[in-house]
Design a protein around this motif. Sequence first.
Motif, PDB file in Angstrom:
ATOM      1  N   VAL A 270      35.796  54.982  51.463  1.00  0.00           N
ATOM      2  CA  VAL A 270      34.889  53.866  51.248  1.00  0.00           C
ATOM      3  C   VAL A 270      33.717  53.994  52.228  1.00  0.00           C
ATOM      4  CG1 VAL A 270      34.679  51.341  51.287  1.00  0.00           C
ATOM      5  CG2 VAL A 270      36.780  52.413  50.462  1.00  0.00           C
TER       6      VAL A 270
ATOM      7  N   ASP B  24      37.893  56.310  55.958  1.00  0.00           N
ATOM      8  CA  ASP B  24      38.366  56.472  54.587  1.00  0.00           C
ATOM      9  C   ASP B  24      37.150  56.750  53.724  1.00  0.00           C
ATOM     10  OD1 ASP B  24      37.080  54.039  54.147  1.00  0.00           O
ATOM     11  OD2 ASP B  24      38.919  52.875  54.225  1.00  0.00           O
TER      12      ASP B  24
ATOM     13  N   ARG C 214      24.826  52.717  51.482  1.00  0.00           N
ATOM     14  CA  ARG C 214      25.554  51.918  50.492  1.00  0.00           C
ATOM     15  C   ARG C 214      24.966  50.523  50.336  1.00  0.00           C
ATOM     16  NH1 ARG C 214      28.776  55.745  52.568  1.00  0.00           N
ATOM     17  NH2 ARG C 214      30.467  56.603  51.286  1.00  0.00           N
TER      18      ARG C 214
ATOM     19  N   LEU D 282      37.033  47.239  48.175  1.00  0.00           N
ATOM     20  CA  LEU D 282      37.507  48.607  47.965  1.00  0.00           C
ATOM     21  C   LEU D 282      38.420  49.049  49.108  1.00  0.00           C
ATOM     22  CD1 LEU D 282      34.205  50.314  46.747  1.00  0.00           C
ATOM     23  CD2 LEU D 282      36.231  49.869  45.365  1.00  0.00           C
ATOM     24  N   HIS D 283      38.017  48.722  50.323  1.00  0.00           N
ATOM     25  CA  HIS D 283      38.794  49.123  51.495  1.00  0.00           C
ATOM     26  C   HIS D 283      40.178  48.474  51.510  1.00  0.00           C
ATOM     27  CE1 HIS D 283      39.831  49.963  55.664  1.00  0.00           C
ATOM     28  NE2 HIS D 283      40.028  48.679  55.855  1.00  0.00           N
TER      29      HIS D 283
ATOM     30  N   ARG E  48      31.694  44.135  48.588  1.00  0.00           N
ATOM     31  CA  ARG E  48      32.256  45.097  47.626  1.00  0.00           C
ATOM     32  C   ARG E  48      32.985  46.216  48.372  1.00  0.00           C
ATOM     33  NH1 ARG E  48      30.706  49.923  45.575  1.00  0.00           N
ATOM     34  NH2 ARG E  48      28.768  49.850  46.775  1.00  0.00           N
ATOM     35  N   LEU E  49      32.388  46.720  49.461  1.00  0.00           N
ATOM     36  CA  LEU E  49      33.069  47.727  50.281  1.00  0.00           C
ATOM     37  C   LEU E  49      34.369  47.173  50.853  1.00  0.00           C
ATOM     38  CD1 LEU E  49      30.105  49.355  52.272  1.00  0.00           C
ATOM     39  CD2 LEU E  49      31.193  50.179  50.180  1.00  0.00           C
TER      40      LEU E  49
ATOM     41  N   GLN F  31      44.534  48.873  48.642  1.00  0.00           N
ATOM     42  CA  GLN F  31      45.371  50.034  48.917  1.00  0.00           C
ATOM     43  C   GLN F  31      46.833  49.649  48.758  1.00  0.00           C
ATOM     44  OE1 GLN F  31      44.275  52.397  52.466  1.00  0.00           O
ATOM     45  NE2 GLN F  31      42.618  50.935  52.806  1.00  0.00           N
TER      46      GLN F  31
END
Length: 569
Positions: free
Chosen positions: A305, A303, A451, A490-491, A486-487, A494
């Motif tokens: 991210v 994805d 990242r 975000l992941h 943080r990743l 959804q």
Amino acid sequence: MRAMSLCQLCTALSPVHLRTCNCKSKVLCKVKPEKTKTFSSLRVKMHLTWIWICLCWLCSAVVYGGKVLVFPVDGSHWVNMKVIIEELHSRGHQVSVVRQTDSWYIKETSPFYSSITIDGKSGFDEDFISSFVAQLLEIQREGKSAWMRFKLEMEQAQKASEFHVKSCKILEKIFETKELIQPMQEAKYDLVLTDPVIPVGIIIAHYLKLPLVFNVRWTSHGEGHFSIAPSPLSYVPVTGTELTDKMTFFERVFNVVVFAFNKYQIAVNILPHYTSLTKKYLGENTDYISMFQAADLWLMRVDFVFEFPRPTMPNVVYMGGFQCKPAKPLPQHLEEFVQSSGDHGFIIMSLGTLIGELPCDLADGIAAAFAKLPQKVIWRYKGSRPTTLGNNTLLVDWMPQNDLLGHPKIKLFVAHGGTNGVQEAMYHGVPILGLPLIFDQRDNLLRIEARGAGKNLDIFSMNEDIFFQGIHEILSEPSYRMNMQRLSRLHRDQPLKPLDNALFWIEFVMRHKGAAHLRTESYRLPWYSYHSVDVMLFLAGIILVILGTSTFMIKCLCSLCLRKKTKRD
């Protein structure tokens, strides 16, 4: 949606207890209500009413599961394909898996699928992979140089070519063996699900004229996006370059050169194996690359991210981390071991399914660095026991990686950079110390490092002190864990879980017999039309004609003016 028999519906809906049910199929059944004098006639009428409602509902609402033909790739690729297969089975679909007799991970018997075993060797067995990986590691230990990189690419290309030779033999065996191809034709499958690293499933799907769905990160000729989506080389790095989407001028030059070299490798080492075969069985106008581009659905195992932003297409569905799930309780011996770490927590290390052991000097250096740590360490390792192994390190042949990564005491994941492991670490928010070895692992870990969620080391120039310092840096610097968490947020943020999204689109293809409306028609265009070379030449021609005509007219006017002036003089 799984088909439900009438007896199940009646049992669920009717207030009357059913004593017997002579069900002979999933569709039709005869329900005999319990005959007892205690039932009033009203209860009997209510019971008959419920049966009538059930019949009406059954006729209008029952949807039967589809039939899916799966062509997987063994090893770590099978690990994530199996997740989709089990979910398809749980939703009532019938799954048939095509395998070879030397399959490594893909078992012949399973409660989730029926197998179609081809009497032939794919070459993708544990012994071959172990020796191949050992060769690649030995080449890389010679040192960093252009010659080493060239040798590495040549070795991988040669082995890939051998795989494609064997793939062609498997295809010929399927086509020429009536007992194999005829049942596939008669089974009336709804679609073919395949991993396009090996093109056997793609070619069979085109032969059977079935909708085609990819479980994909890589195809037989590179990263999946490069086969289907526009890929500007100015900011889309080619796999193997170890570049990000922020490139300097000379990095862009390098990116273009590597892209051209990859195209050459494909033309020399892959396409020739399939040209005559596809023309023989699929027709003279069949193009190998176009068969990939004609797939109905690309389920992409990343994805954005994780991946750098880039152009994509309507029939690409992103399901990065679809195999990830909340951690389950650990086995007792592992739970006791990690709890004994106290406040220091624990570290896990795994180099994936393909790399079970390392050269002795490397393994000893890693073990010695682990021995200096206050943390406990669980190391998945199949080689000889390192001589420097400390009391804080537990060697295991296998470990529940997802459950360990989700444990509250986990501090660090030492990983080789396989897609599955990287996605699981990101899902659970665990920083990574990367030891990339082969294939795409450097590029995967580069995305994590870019990242700020991990650090990468060159395992071939690494020693005990460098490895120890790398671990210490990640454990002592909070930003690594904060960036990975943080990743993770975000992941996870959804509207649908990645696996549910993937299954919806697979069933969408089943329901609509394909997804042609999402598929670009660019693959039908010749390269010069796709890149508008013919249009540019046409426009350039018009401009030249206009310029030529204008020049000619100006010359004529000038010549006429000169003649008039001469006459006056």
